[in-house]
Enzyme design. Structure first.
Site, PDB file in Angstrom:
ATOM      1  N   GLU A  11       6.295   4.645  -5.893  1.00 27.66           N
ATOM      2  CA  GLU A  11       7.467   3.943  -6.089  1.00 27.66           C
ATOM      3  C   GLU A  11       8.183   3.655  -7.215  1.00 27.66           C
ATOM      4  O   GLU A  11       8.453   2.524  -7.834  1.00 27.66           O
ATOM      5  CB  GLU A  11       7.757   2.990  -5.083  1.00 27.66           C
ATOM      6  CG  GLU A  11       7.785   3.408  -3.645  1.00 27.66           C
ATOM      7  CD  GLU A  11       8.294   2.407  -2.742  1.00 27.66           C
ATOM      8  OE1 GLU A  11       8.427   1.003  -3.078  1.00 27.66           O
ATOM      9  OE2 GLU A  11       8.555   2.398  -1.589  1.00 27.66           O
TER      10      GLU A  11
ATOM     11  N   GLU B 174       5.597   6.820   3.405  1.00 32.99           N
ATOM     12  CA  GLU B 174       5.302   5.535   3.943  1.00 32.99           C
ATOM     13  C   GLU B 174       6.488   5.225   4.954  1.00 32.99           C
ATOM     14  O   GLU B 174       7.640   5.440   4.797  1.00 32.99           O
ATOM     15  CB  GLU B 174       5.458   4.836   2.747  1.00 32.99           C
ATOM     16  CG  GLU B 174       4.377   4.598   1.872  1.00 32.99           C
ATOM     17  CD  GLU B 174       4.329   3.428   0.642  1.00 32.99           C
ATOM     18  OE1 GLU B 174       5.211   2.322   1.128  1.00 32.99           O
ATOM     19  OE2 GLU B 174       4.016   3.771  -0.340  1.00 32.99           O
TER      20      GLU B 174
HETATM   21  C1  GAL Z   1       6.337   0.189  -0.429  1.00 33.16           C
HETATM   22  C2  GAL Z   1       5.075   0.502  -1.340  1.00 33.16           C
HETATM   23  C3  GAL Z   1       3.702   0.139  -0.664  1.00 33.16           C
HETATM   24  C4  GAL Z   1       3.599  -1.048   0.060  1.00 33.16           C
HETATM   25  C5  GAL Z   1       5.040  -0.963   0.999  1.00 33.16           C
HETATM   26  C6  GAL Z   1       5.109  -2.266   1.871  1.00 33.16           C
HETATM   27  O1  GAL Z   1       7.271   0.213  -1.112  1.00 33.16           O
HETATM   28  O2  GAL Z   1       5.112   1.646  -2.141  1.00 33.16           O
HETATM   29  O3  GAL Z   1       2.978   0.214  -1.738  1.00 33.16           O
HETATM   30  O4  GAL Z   1       4.083  -2.127  -0.697  1.00 33.16           O
HETATM   31  O5  GAL Z   1       6.099  -0.894   0.423  1.00 33.16           O
HETATM   32  O6  GAL Z   1       6.077  -2.064   2.863  1.00 33.16           O
END
Ligand code: GAL
Length: 679
Positions: free
Chosen positions: A156, A311
């Site tokens: 990110e 994600e």
């Molecule tokens: C994202 C990040 C992950 C984790 C996740 C939690 O932004 O890439 O590592 O922190 O959020 O929601």
């Protein structure tokens, strides 16, 4: 030639399914259990080593890949691929202590400290070369490793530190400006520096827009937004170049998001596969539509190629004030929604819920309570469902005949201070025009105008405030060439440097639409305008009105019916060349926007994917030579139905479906439509 992305899809053989897995947080005894649970859940890909730097480079000259060797070996043996992180998103404490100059700085001059993550200045050459070195060692070690399926570069980019204002960034900003403008006169001109005595005489005087007594120069802020997005791309490239050299056959991705800071359309060409993190708020009533918009933006970042949902939360996140779990069915439906919008993967954060650290209350495939849980059963059910879609889906592409125009420079410029109304927001206006298509089963692309526009029957320009000359010319050519172009208020107002051309607004479109605006008349919060259509219908508008006048050959569909703009044209249409140009001078309410979208769609000959459907059913189409897949998603809490254009077979159940087809609440159908047999 097979691309590295295609190789990944071939290797997986079905939709990518899995999560971030952090074995470094767990004793090795647990690893085999975790891998067994992965297999049970149908996982075929996990993101590993995302935050591994401190576990790999223990000190400047001390490296330990033992644990990563071990887990990659076990994953390979279980036929679970690794989307292998370079691990560089959180420099170890020893690194920050040794190189304090790599820590980022805020606009008000505060150096951020280590202790969280992403504490690096994206322009820092020291950080960049250290990250590239970690990537090099990791790539050399695992080149050819059977578990290595894809690279997950960093994590990110810019998620926490999208812009850095330190001296290193200032120097990099000047270098970037030098490349863009070549000399100071050109920069002075582009930034309108005769205003407020801001004229530069030496490059060293040029700074990032640090905290100033009042509005910083808007063109400087806009260029700093461009530069900051580019600096993150340059940071990525430092690692990407190393990886491409050592493992050219392995696709590169990194997980992006759809925020103001990072130009997703600029990232697309840098990646082999676009990947996206989707964290919509379950409390928001518009959450499913917001997800759809973001999915469409990300898909269009690489011209419609399959992308990865890298994600999402299997249930609750931990970083909002109150973190609600996803209600039953929503996680599966949200994953299927990503696939409907062209994703070839539905991954999550995280596999096993952490015991400590800042994310211990973030949901996971395997929660603290273990695998005998609703969560793990949901996850397993989704794994099975995705595998039932088979390999055919991987080769299909999402298709759309309508495009909504969107660019980051316009978003950046629109949301700087000192505008006619701070209530006009780029994403809200995009959503306003997305909504009627979404509710009427008409899929759309979301694209910058510098694309092949000829494939679309209808293009909507929703308050795209900044358009370069080339962009507005492309849109006008599209209309005169036979397309239907709908321009909404406050579009094409400024050039690429946020300067207003002389003449009536909007300079980019007055000749095309035949509508000229003398003055804006934004509406304060809580106030409305009435808009009266020539067929007798009156709708309500908010946010905006303007003092318009129209050329005689413009058809006036609606006029403002009260306030200071009373009687002025509000919605117009004009035949232009072989196409049409529509203009909407205000923010119509949902009914008004839907009515105009419907009329423009009819004028363009765009048909919905289903004959009729209950509210809350979303439809999308993925198509290839062999398959015509119709995705139907019922986001409503009540049962619904849709009437199919042709019969087909639902891939999730194997059932043949035709005609009026029911859908349970929060459920999906993926229908492989029969070819050319109208019912
Ligand atoms: C994202 C990040 C992950 C984790 C996740 C939690 O932004 O890439 O590592 O922190 O959020 O929601």
């Amino acid at each position: 030639m097979t691309s590295s992305a295609e190789r990944l899809w071939q290797r997986l053989g079905s939709i990518a399914y899995g999560a971030d897995y952090n074995p470094e947080q767990w004793p090795r005894e647990r690893w085999d259990t975790d891998i067994r649970l992965m297999r049970q859940a149908g996982v075929n890909l996990v993101s590993v080593n995302i935050f591994g730097w401190a576990s790999i480079q223990l000190a400047p000259d001390e490296w330990d890949f033992g644990w990563l060797d071990d887990i990659l070996g076990r994953l390979a043996a279980a036929d679970v691929g690794a989307c292998l992180g370079t691990g560089t998103a959180s420099p170890p404490p020893w690194f920050s202590r040794r190189h304090p100059e790599t820590l980022p700085m805020t606009a008000d001059g505060i150096r951020l400290s280590p202790g969280g993550r992403q504490h690096y200045c994206p322009s820092s050459p020291v950080y960049r070369s250290a990250a590239a070195e970690v990537a090099r060692r990791t790539a050399e070690r695992y080149a050819g490793h059977p578990a290595l399926a894809a690279w997950h570069v960093n994590n990110e980019y810019g998620g926490h530190v999208p812009q850095c204002f330190c001296d290193t960034s200032a120097a990099d900003f000047r270098r970037w400006l030098h490349q863009r403008y070549a000399d100071l006169d050109t920069l002075n001109d582009a930034w309108s520096t005769t205003f407020w005595s801001q004229r530069y005489t030496d490059w060293e005087e040029v700074l990032p827009p640090r905290l100033a007594p009042t509005f910083a120069n808007p063109s400087q802020q806009l260029d700093f937004a461009r530069f900051s997005s580019d600096a993150l791309i340059a940071c990525y490239r430092a690692e990407a170049e190393v990886l491409r050299r050592i493992t050219p056959e392995v696709p590169l991705t990194t997980n992006n998001y759809t925020k103001w800071t990072l130009d997703s359309f600029a990232w697309g060409p840098e990646l082999d596969i676009v990947a996206f993190d989707s964290y919509t708020d379950p409390r928001s009533p518009r959450t499913t539509m917001e997800a759809a918009i973001a999915f469409d933006i990300q898909r269009c970042a690489r011209n419609g190629e399959p992308w990865l949902l890298l994600e999402q939360a299997p249930s609750a996140v931990n970083w909002r004030d109150v973190n609600l779990p996803k209600s039953p069915g929503r996680y599966e439906l949200g994953s299927m929604q990503a696939v409907a919008h062209g994703a070839n993967g539905a991954m999550s954060f995280q596999f096993r819920q952490s015991a400590g650290g800042a994310e211990k209350f973030h949901s996971a495939f395997v929660p603290h309570a273990g695998a005998d849980t609703r969560q793990f059963r949901d996850v397993t059910r989704l794994g099975r469902a995705l595998s039932r879609l088979g390999s055919g889906v991987l080769a299909t592409r999402h298709t759309a005949e309508v495009a909504l125009c969107f660019t980051w420079p316009s978003w950046w410029a629109l949301e700087l201070p000192a505008r006619p109304s701070s209530l006009v927001r780029a994403r809200t206006e995009l959503a306003r025009w997305y909504e009627p298509f979404w509710y009427s089963a008409v899929p759309v692309d979301v694209i910058p105008p510098a694309r092949d526009l000829s494939r679309y029957k209808l293009i909507v320009v929703p308050s795209t405030y900044l358009l370069s000359e080339a962009e507005s010319a492309a849109l006008c050519d599209y209309a005169t060439g036979g397309g239907v172009l709908l321009v909404a208020f406050f579009s094409g107002i400024v050039d690429a440097h946020d300067r207003v051309p002389q003449g009536p607004y909007p300079a980019s479109f007055t000749d095309l639409t035949g509508v000229r605006t003398e003055e804006f008349c934004p509406l304060a919060e809580g106030t409305t305008a009435q808009v009266h259509f020539s067929d007798g219908v009156t709708v309500t508008a908010t946010l905006w009105s303007e003092f318009t006048s129209a050329e005689p050959d413009v058809q006036i569909l609606a006029r403002f019916a009260d306030g200071s703009t009373d009687g002025r044209p509000a919605v117009t249409r004009r035949e232009v060349g072989r196409g049409q140009a529509w203009y909407v001078a205000t923010a119509l309410d949902e009914a008004g926007t839907a009515m105009i979208a419907r009329q423009a769609r009819d004028a363009a000959g765009v048909l919905p994917l289903v004959r009729e459907q209950t509210r809350g059913i979303e439809a999308a189409r993925r198509h290839s030579g062999d398959h015509d897949l119709l995705f139907l998603l019922n986001h409503a809490a009540a049962p619904g139905h849709a009437t199919l254009p042709r019969p087909g077979r639902d891939l999730l159940t194997g059932r043949r479906v035709s005609g009026r087809t029911p859908l349970e609440p929060y459920s999906a159908l993926v229908i492989d439509l029969e070819h050319h047999q109208p019912e």
